[in-house]
Structure formats: structure tokens, C-alpha cells
Design a protein around this motif. Structure first.
Motif, PDB file in Angstrom:
ATOM      1  N   LEU A 145       0.832  -1.205   0.000  1.00 59.21           N
ATOM      2  CA  LEU A 145       0.000   0.000   0.000  1.00 59.21           C
ATOM      3  C   LEU A 145       0.867   1.255   0.000  1.00 59.21           C
ATOM      4  CD1 LEU A 145      -2.823  -0.891   2.541  1.00 59.21           C
ATOM      5  CD2 LEU A 145      -3.072  -0.469   0.098  1.00 59.21           C
ATOM      6  N   LEU A 146       1.969   1.216   0.757  1.00 54.82           N
ATOM      7  CA  LEU A 146       2.832   2.395   0.877  1.00 54.82           C
ATOM      8  C   LEU A 146       3.628   2.644  -0.391  1.00 54.82           C
ATOM      9  CD1 LEU A 146       4.638   2.540   4.328  1.00 54.82           C
ATOM     10  CD2 LEU A 146       2.970   4.124   3.407  1.00 54.82           C
ATOM     11  N   THR A 147       4.217   1.581  -0.938  1.00 56.66           N
ATOM     12  CA  THR A 147       5.215   1.780  -1.989  1.00 56.66           C
ATOM     13  C   THR A 147       4.771   1.290  -3.353  1.00 56.66           C
ATOM     14  OG1 THR A 147       6.210  -0.356  -1.587  1.00 56.66           O
ATOM     15  CG2 THR A 147       7.066   1.472  -0.298  1.00 56.66           C
ATOM     16  N   ARG A 148       3.736   0.460  -3.403  1.00 52.29           N
ATOM     17  CA  ARG A 148       3.316  -0.194  -4.641  1.00 52.29           C
ATOM     18  C   ARG A 148       4.435  -1.048  -5.230  1.00 52.29           C
ATOM     19  NH1 ARG A 148      -1.398   1.957  -6.291  1.00 52.29           N
ATOM     20  NH2 ARG A 148      -1.990   3.828  -5.152  1.00 52.29           N
ATOM     21  N   ARG A 149       5.271  -1.590  -4.384  1.00 53.40           N
ATOM     22  CA  ARG A 149       6.345  -2.458  -4.852  1.00 53.40           C
ATOM     23  C   ARG A 149       6.364  -3.745  -4.058  1.00 53.40           C
ATOM     24  NH1 ARG A 149      11.462   1.457  -5.542  1.00 53.40           N
ATOM     25  NH2 ARG A 149      10.270   3.108  -6.535  1.00 53.40           N
ATOM     26  N   VAL A 150       7.024  -4.773  -4.581  1.00 58.44           N
ATOM     27  CA  VAL A 150       7.066  -6.044  -3.872  1.00 58.44           C
ATOM     28  C   VAL A 150       8.506  -6.498  -3.605  1.00 58.44           C
ATOM     29  CG1 VAL A 150       4.838  -6.877  -4.608  1.00 58.44           C
ATOM     30  CG2 VAL A 150       6.813  -7.238  -6.071  1.00 58.44           C
ATOM     31  N   GLY A 151       9.481  -5.737  -4.074  1.00 54.67           N
ATOM     32  CA  GLY A 151      10.891  -6.134  -3.982  1.00 54.67           C
ATOM     33  C   GLY A 151      11.283  -6.562  -2.577  1.00 54.67           C
ATOM     34  N   ALA A 152      11.001  -5.725  -1.590  1.00 53.86           N
ATOM     35  CA  ALA A 152      11.419  -6.011  -0.225  1.00 53.86           C
ATOM     36  C   ALA A 152      10.692  -7.230   0.327  1.00 53.86           C
ATOM     37  CB  ALA A 152      11.156  -4.804   0.662  1.00 53.86           C
ATOM     38  N   ILE A 153       9.452  -7.464  -0.150  1.00 52.19           N
ATOM     39  CA  ILE A 153       8.690  -8.611   0.343  1.00 52.19           C
ATOM     40  C   ILE A 153       9.348  -9.912  -0.122  1.00 52.19           C
ATOM     41  CG2 ILE A 153       6.455  -9.760   0.307  1.00 52.19           C
ATOM     42  CD1 ILE A 153       5.201  -7.031  -0.219  1.00 52.19           C
ATOM     43  N   LEU A 154       9.699  -9.940  -1.414  1.00 52.06           N
ATOM     44  CA  LEU A 154      10.367 -11.127  -1.942  1.00 52.06           C
ATOM     45  C   LEU A 154      11.662 -11.374  -1.186  1.00 52.06           C
ATOM     46  CD1 LEU A 154       9.751 -10.688  -5.759  1.00 52.06           C
ATOM     47  CD2 LEU A 154       8.540 -12.129  -4.115  1.00 52.06           C
ATOM     48  N   PHE A 155      12.383 -10.271  -0.932  1.00 47.14           N
ATOM     49  CA  PHE A 155      13.648 -10.415  -0.214  1.00 47.14           C
ATOM     50  C   PHE A 155      13.407 -10.986   1.179  1.00 47.14           C
ATOM     51  CE2 PHE A 155      17.110  -8.914   2.452  1.00 47.14           C
ATOM     52  CZ  PHE A 155      18.200  -9.349   1.711  1.00 47.14           C
ATOM     53  N   SER A 156      12.371 -10.500   1.852  1.00 47.46           N
ATOM     54  CA  SER A 156      12.137 -10.958   3.227  1.00 47.46           C
ATOM     55  C   SER A 156      11.702 -12.423   3.251  1.00 47.46           C
ATOM     56  CB  SER A 156      11.105 -10.070   3.914  1.00 47.46           C
ATOM     57  OG  SER A 156       9.859 -10.257   3.302  1.00 47.46           O
ATOM     58  N   LEU A 157      11.070 -12.891   2.155  1.00 52.21           N
ATOM     59  CA  LEU A 157      10.667 -14.303   2.101  1.00 52.21           C
ATOM     60  C   LEU A 157      11.886 -15.215   1.944  1.00 52.21           C
ATOM     61  CD1 LEU A 157       7.400 -14.140  -0.028  1.00 52.21           C
ATOM     62  CD2 LEU A 157       7.634 -14.586   2.420  1.00 52.21           C
ATOM     63  N   LEU A 158      12.987 -14.663   1.427  1.00 50.59           N
ATOM     64  CA  LEU A 158      14.212 -15.435   1.252  1.00 50.59           C
ATOM     65  C   LEU A 158      14.755 -15.952   2.584  1.00 50.59           C
ATOM     66  CD1 LEU A 158      16.496 -13.707  -1.383  1.00 50.59           C
ATOM     67  CD2 LEU A 158      15.515 -16.005  -1.401  1.00 50.59           C
TER      68      LEU A 158
END
Lengths: 283, 531
Positions: free
Chosen positions: A45-58
């Protein structure tokens, strides 16, 4: 109606504490899942991005790998490699820890986006006004110092004093620049001190404190709600074990409380957007 | 409002007083201009008037009475004090916090701070940069912030100690306009020490002239002009119209309009001033061709297709507004930054063909805008190690001082001595007159001419048309990174209406191509008064 990021920094800071503390010090898979989901939704909602989410799933596969190497406990042996058993419990424990670390990482990603230096300074200022002023003057001096050092270097370079490739002369001139910067800082410190005295600093032992942020009713409710939900989570904990066998007994109240807590920012954000849309459509 | 009676102050361990028997009274709403040469005691006097900045040691006699300043808190709020350096007066890191700082010190409740800060920010037009970091502001904005941060405390009297000396002329004019508006709209009493008299003189009510710590004159501005015109130091600082009226022995003119009216009384049969033409060398000392520079690949060009040809033995002035790329151009020429296209030839040889170090050995040197950045030693003596006799200036009494303790003019000279110690044939100066008083300016101009007569080529950038006219052989205007015009000073400035000298603005249409006050006065005298 303000967005979640625009609430009073102290309330927002408290919310982050409330959402992070119950998960950070447990291995509760349910809390981990909720924390991750709440953080991910809010991040999008804040950034409209998923990059950090994918990274955190790693973090999940990494922690699984580490845990099956270190821990061989558990009753469900899946297979055996080099005479060491790999158990389902050990994989689950690793996965869950990875999930929680990932969720904490993602919450911090959100935290740094929302809590800019101004806001953090405000929060610390509520704890200690003196430290906050000190920090503010220090923050003022850092760019001033580096800019002047750069100017000095440029000036010296343009009369050819700084150039020689020789590393020794370079170190020597760097030292000279540093020493003159100390003098310069002291010299300027006197002017700054005068400027502070001229504006009445030090006459009253208790200064008042002005901040851009007000504390409104909304902020108080955010504070109370997050406190209550965090208390609910801690008072009615889920019970779970990994070793020797996995068990999970959900506590409906605790789980509900933490679920609400984790999705609170997203809820505020979404309601605010819907309201805005409604307002726009009325115009 | 303010009454000073027989004020005498002696610094500790000094025999002669720095301020001697000074008395004057300032009424509410007056603007008092405090002037005097370097070391005349201006700063000392002003600091004595502000309780918090009064020297703790030394001997003070006489009285300073300020209306309604009984306790420390009201005294701090009622008397505002703005100092010279914009950057160093700022205490906190954010604009809004700086505005609130003084009120926080006074223990004003938070809600009232909010109101006053908002009101002040609105009046000063700083809403747009209210939440910015102070490090991102320009020098002019910083000084405006300093002023606003004091005005938010609602002082009755404002004391300013050379507030404009670190500002470029445009920012300085803005600052003065703000001061005058404050005075007109809020009846603020203002005491200001300044060596740039041009804009202030016309608006000030009273003049206080200090000479070696004594009040040589205190009274209405127009009555004091005669004394200033005879004063060996201050006569250089007079605004151009006043200089003109003094040269012609007329009643003082303070503004360009008055100067123009004064010239209208004179005949204009002879319209063009006599001028000797200097021969220009054929050899070029510096040649720029199609020079382009930018700081980052994505950013815009700072220098764009810049062309310039400076001949040997010339004094060349490069003029231009803020952000026109003047300083950048100098650093590119000095080899501190590299252009991405075009080339720089110094004495016919491309910059990159010079061996490392060769360029700075007997060839080229740059005097930066902030002279302080050149000093690395603790004493003047150490700074001057290889540069003792390069300047015809006696550094003798200053040798054991720290370079930072010198006056602006002395620092500039010391920096200049250090710069030309390598005996450069091409000298680059970045805003050499910034912060200098009229006397130091004059000295520098003479020095530049004599160095040039000794065979040096000088390229300097400046904001100041008057200074350019007084020393340069040729001038060029840099606009958006490009040299748009280049000519000798007289034709260069005679074509302009706004960006030109006061002498030309006064004589335009009346005489042709006059750019200095001396020329205007000579022509007027030759023509005689109309009958």
C-alpha cells in the motif's frame, strides 16, 4: 482523517513496538504469519512495490537450511543424509524462524519509510528534550563540516598543493585539512554559542519544546488500541511446541488481537483511501 | 528607545580603549547606520548594546539604557542581534526548528510558538522551505532565516553587525529590502553596521560614524555626508551618486534619481569622456573552445558551449548572476574539475597536456571565493613561508596571529600572497571583493593593476559592475553557462540599462558611454552648469 504515516510519531513509534515485540521474542508460527501478511500488505500500500517482500521471504529457505544442519531433533524423520536425519520438525522450526525474521525485516522497511529523522528526533525529544536539541545541533554540524572540508580540499587542489600522487604526501595533507577543520569548528562554535546566547539560551533552566506534530484524539486512540491489542496477544498466547513433535493450540482471543494489530495500518490506509475516493466523487 | 551615555570600553590587557566616550540616542522606529573603517570599533560597540554578548572581561564605563529591558528574559527577546556569517549563526538542523529555537528558550508555550512561527514564516515568505534542512539553503536564505528566527521573538530593536558582507549583491539587496520593510511596517528600530552603504544610506535616518572608537559624527544622514566625504577611509565607501555630488561640490545626492537630477543641471555639449585605449596583446593566455560541463550525467549542463579568449597581460572580468556557472568555470580552468567536451588551452597548451604539477608551477593559480579555505597553518608567519615578499603589503604586525583572526581584507591579501607564491602567469580570482570594505576593495584593485603591469594575466569573476569597471581591461557576461557578450568595460556596460554601474545609470542619455563617477564628474565640470 490522516494516513497512518501522518499520525503523531510517538503514537506510530508505540505501534511499531507493540507489533514487533510479541513476535520478535517468540517462535509462534501464527503470529509470524500474521506479522508477515500485515507488513506485506502495508508495504504494498505504501510503496506499490514487492521487492522487499520477496527479499524478506528469502529468509525462510535460508533458515530452514541452517536449522536442518544444526538441529536433528524431532520425531518425523523425512530422510537421512550422511547418517544424519532430516526431520519435519526441524524444517518447520527453521521455516517459522525465517518467517518471523523476514516479517521483522519487512516491518523495519516500513518503519524507516515512515519514521524519518524528524519524526525519530521528535520521539526521542519526548523522552529527553536536552538530548534532542543536542542531536539536532549535531545533525546541523555534520553537513557543515563535510562541506567545508570539501571546500578546503578544492582550494588546495587549485593551487596544486593536494595533487601529488604520493600516498605519504596525501596522508599528510589530509591530516592538515583535518587539523584546520578542528580550528574551524571551534571558531564557528563560538559564533554559534553567541547566536544561542543572543536568543536567550541558558536563561531558563527549563525550555519549552515545540514540535511540528500535535497529539490529537486520533493519536490517543491509536495508542490505546495498539496497547490493548498487544496486551490481548500477550495475555492469551497460543500454545505451540516444535520438538519432539509439533503441536499447536490456537487461542482465539490472542490470535484475533494480533491479527487486528498487524492489519491495523493497512486498515487505516484503506479506509482513508476509500473516503478520499468518496469525497472526490461528490465534487 | 535606546540611550547610550559616555560609553567607554577597554579590552583586558589593552591600554587604549576600544570605545571611547560614545553617546547617542535612538528613537523608536529609526534606522541608524553605523559606519567606520576596519578596527574602528563598530562590532565592539554593537556587542556592548546586547546584554548577552557583552564582553565578560575588560572595563566598561558609562551607561546603556534600553527601554523596558529589566530582566534577562525580556532583554534577550527585546534586543535582536544578527551577525556577519549566515551559516554559523544557525543552531538547529531544520528551518522550522530554527524559527522556534528562541521561543523555546524563553519558555513560551507550544501553542503560542506554533502561532508565532507560522505568522513569521508567512511574513518572510519562507513557507516553501519551512520543512527543509538548513544545509540545503542558499546563503541569502540562511541570513533571511537568521533574521526571521530573531524577529519571531518580537524584538523592539534590531542590531545587525555587517549582515550582508557574506552575501552576493542580489541577496544583499533582498536582505536590505526586508529590513526596510520591517522598519516601515512594524516601526522596528534598527541599528546596522555595514560597509556597503549604497542601498542603506538612502533609507537610514541617522548616521553614526566611528573613528578609532570615538563617535566622529552622529546625526541625520544628509548632514553627515560632508564629513564622510572628507574622511580618508569612508570616502571610498560612499554610494556613487553621493561621490558624484561630492566631486562636483553640490548638495548630497543619495539615490541614482537624485544623481540624475543633479547632472541635469549641467550642460551636455561634450558628451563622450576621453579615454586612453590600452593595446591588447596578440598572444592568448587562456582560450576556451566549446567547453561543456555538468556535475552528473543526468543533470543539466552548467557550462554549455563556452568560448572565451583572454589575452596575455589582460585583467579580464567575468560577470554573471548566481548560478550562471562562474565559479564552476574557474574550477574547470584550474583543472580541479574536468569538462566533458571542448578544450581549455592555457598559454597555447591544452590543459591535459600539462604534466601533473606542471600546471601549478609558474603557470596558473586560483584564489577561491572563501579565502579561509586556503589556510592550513596556525600563524600568518607559517602561511607565508614561501611567500613573504610577493605582495607589497606589510604583514609584519600580523605575523603571529592566527589567520582566522584577521579581518576580511587582511585574510584576502594573505590568501592572495599564498596563491601567487608559485609565481603563476595566469591568476584566477573567484569573487575577490566579497566581504571586503571599500578601502580593501580599492587596495585590491590597485594591486591587481600593478600585478598585471608586472606581466601577469588575471581572470576574475564578480557580481560587482563597479569593481569590474575600476580594474578590468575587458568584461564578459556569463549567462546560463555561456559567454553571451564580451567587450571593453565602457561599451560593455554602456549598452546595459540594469546590469551596469550607477554612474552609467545616472548619466545615461545625458552623456554617452560614461561608466565611472570620475568620468561623469570630469565631463560635468568640462561642460559647466547650465545657466
Amino acid at each position: 482523517m490522516r494516513s497512518f504515516a501522518e499520525q503523531n510519531p510517538a503514537a506510530v513509534f508505540f505501534y511499531f513496538l507493540a507489533v514487533l515485540l510479541p513476535t520478535m521474542f517468540s517462535s509462534n508460527p501464527v503470529l509470524g504469519l500474521l506479522a508477515m501478511a500485515g507488513a506485506a500488505l502495508f508495504y504494498v500500500l505504501l510503496t506499490r512495490r514487492v521487492g522487499a517482500i520477496l527479499f524478506s521471504l528469502l529468509f525462510i529457505p535460508v533458515f530452514i537450511l541452517i536449522n536442518i544442519l544444526l538441529s536433528h531433533n524431532g520425531v518425523t524423520v523425512l530422510f537421512i543424509v550422511n547418517d544424519t536425519p532430516v526431520t519435519a520438525e526441524s524444517i518447520a522450526y527453521g521455516a517459522c524462524n525465517g518467517l518471523i525474521i523476514g516479517a521483522v525485516f519487512l516491518w523495519f522497511a516500513v518503519f524507516t519509510r515512515i519514521m524519518t529523522s524528524d519524526r525519530l528526533l521528535y520521539v526521542f525529544g519526548t523522552l529527553s528534550p536536552k538530548a534532542a536539541l543536542l542531536l539536532s545541533t549535531a545533525l546541523r554540524y555534520v553537513p557543515l563540516f563535510s562541506k567545508q572540508a570539501e571546500r578546503i580540499r578544492n582550494s588546495q587542489r587549485a593551487i596544486g598543493l593536494y595533487r601529488d600522487g604520493n600516498i605519504l604526501t596525501r596522508i599528510r595533507s589530509e591530516c592538515r585539512v583535518f587539523s584546520v577543520m578542528i580550528t574551524w569548528t571551534l571558531e564557528n562554535g563560538i559564533i554559534t554559542a553567541d547566536s544561542m546566547a543572543a536568543r536567550g539560551y541558558g536563561i531558563l533552566s527549563r525550555r519549552t519544546r515545540f514540535a511540528l506534530y500535535r497529539f490529537r484524539g486520533e493519536d490517543l486512540s491509536l495508542l490505546l488500541v495498539s496497547a490493548a491489542l498487544a496486551a490481548g496477544t500477550l495475555l492469551w498466547p497460543d500454545s505451540y511446541t516444535y520438538y519432539p513433535a509439533m503441536t499447536l493450540l490456537l487461542s482465539p482471543v490472542g490470535t484475533l488481537c494480533y491479527g487486528l494489530l498487524a492489519f491495523l495500518p493497512s486498515a487505516v490506509e484503506i479506509t482513508q483511501r476509500i473516503r478520499w475516493k468518496c469525497l472526490l466523487s461528490k465534487i | 528607545m535606546l540611550t547610550v551615555k559616555n560609553l567607554t570600553y577597554t579590552y583586558p590587557e589593552e591600554k587604549t580603549p576600544a570605545i571611547r566616550d560614545v553617546s547617542f540616542t535612538v528613537k523608536r522606529g529609526e534606522i541608524v547606520l553605523v559606519c567606520g573603517g576596519t578596527g574602528s570599533g563598530k562590532s565592539t560597540l554593537l556587542r556592548l548594546l546586547k546584554r548577552e554578548l557583552r564582553p565578560a572581561t575588560g572595563e566598561i564605563r558609562g551607561t546603556v539604557e534600553l527601554e523596558g529591558c529589566d530582566d534577562d528574559l525580556t532583554a534577550a527577546a527585546r534586543v535582536g542581534f544578527v551577525m556577519q556569517k549566515p551559516e554559523q549563526q544557525i543552531v538547529t538542523d531544520k528551518v522550522w526548528h530554527e524559527l522556534a529555537f528562541g521561543l523555546e528558550n524563553l519558555g513560551v508555550p507550544s501553542d503560542e510558538i506554533r502561532r508565532r512561527v507560522a505568522e513569521t514564516a508567512g511574513w518572510f515568505g519562507i513557507e516553501d522551505w519551512f520543512e527543509r534542512r538548513v544545509s540545503e539553503l542558499s546563503g541569502g536564505q540562511k541570513q533571511l532565516l537568521n533574521l526571521a528566527a530573531i524577529m519571531v521573538m518580537q524584538p523592539d530593536i534590531l542590531i545587525l553587525d555587517e549582515p550582508m558582507s557574506a552575501l552576493d549583491p542580489i541577496a544583499a539587496t533582498d536582505f536590505i529590502d526586508t529590513l526596510i520593510r520591517l522598519n516601515r511596517e512594524t516601526a522596528l528600530t534598527i541599528l546596522v553596521a555595514e560597509h556597503r552603504l549604497d542601498e542603506l544610506m538612502a533609507s537610514a535616518d541617522k548616521l553614526l560614524l566611528l573613528d578609532r572608537g570615538e563617535a566622529a559624527f552622529f546625526g541625520p544622514v544628509r548632514e553627515g555626508i560632508g564629513i564622510l566625504a572628507d574622511h580618508p577611509i569612508m570616502q571610498n565607501a560612499l554610494p556613487a551618486p553621493t561621490k558624484l555630488s561630492a566631486l562636483l561640490g553640490e548638495a548630497p545626492a543619495l539615490t541614482v534619481r537624485e544623481g540624475r537630477e543633479l547632472l541635469d543641471n549641467y550642460d551636455n555639449k561634450f558628451r563622450t569622456p576621453e579615454r586612453e585605449t590600452r593595446l591588447r596583446s596578440e598572444q592568448s593566455a587562456l582560450r576556451l573552445k566549446g567547453l561543456c560541463f555538468r556535475y552528473q550525467r543526468e543533470s543539466a549542463d552548467i557550462l554549455h558551449d563556452c568560448e572565451l579568449d583572454v589575452r596575455c597581460g589582460e585583467v579580464f572580468a567575468l560577470l554573471g548572476g548566481n548560478g550562471s556557472g562562474k565559479s564552476t568555470l574557474l574550477s574547470v580552468i584550474a583543472g580541479a574539475r574536468r569538462a566533458y567536451a571542448g578544450d581549455v588551452r592555457v598559454f597555447g597548451k591544452k590543459l591535459r597536456d600539462y604534466a601533473p604539477g606542471e600546471l601549478y608551477d609558474h603557470t596558473l593559480a586560483l584564489l577561491p571565493q572563501d579565502a579561509q579555505t586556503l589556510f592550513l597553518c596556525n600563524t600568518v608567519r607559517a602561511e607565508l613561508k614561501d611567500a613573504e615578499n610577493v605582495l607589497p603589503y606589510d604583514f609584519g604586525p600580523l605575523l603571529d596571529k592566527h589567520p582566522y583572526d584577521l579581518s576580511g581584507g587582511e585574510q584576502q591579501l594573505l590568501a592572495l600572497a599564498k596563491t601567487i607564491a608559485t609565481k603563476p602567469r595566469l591568476l584566477l580570482l573567484d569573487e575577490p571583493t566579497q566581504g571586503l570594505d571599500a578601502q580593501a576593495r580599492r587596495y585590491l584593485a590597485d594591486l591587481m593593476r600593478s600585478m598585471c603591469a608586472g606581466g601577469m594575466t588575471i581572470l576574475f569573476v564578480t557580481h560587482d559592475p563597479e569593481f569590474a569597471v575600476s580594474v578590468a581591461d575587458r568584461c564578459a557576461l556569463l549567462f546560463r553557462g555561456e559567454v553571451v557578450s564580451c567587450d571593453e568595460p565602457a561599451p560593455f556596460f554602456a549598452g546595459n540599462r540594469y546590469y551596469t554601474t550607477a554612474a552609467h545609470r545616472m548619466s545615461r542619455g545625458h552623456y554617452d558611454g560614461v561608466v565611472t563617477v570620475e568620468e561623469a564628474a570630469a565631463l560635468a565640470r568640462r561642460n559647466g552648469r547650465r545657466v
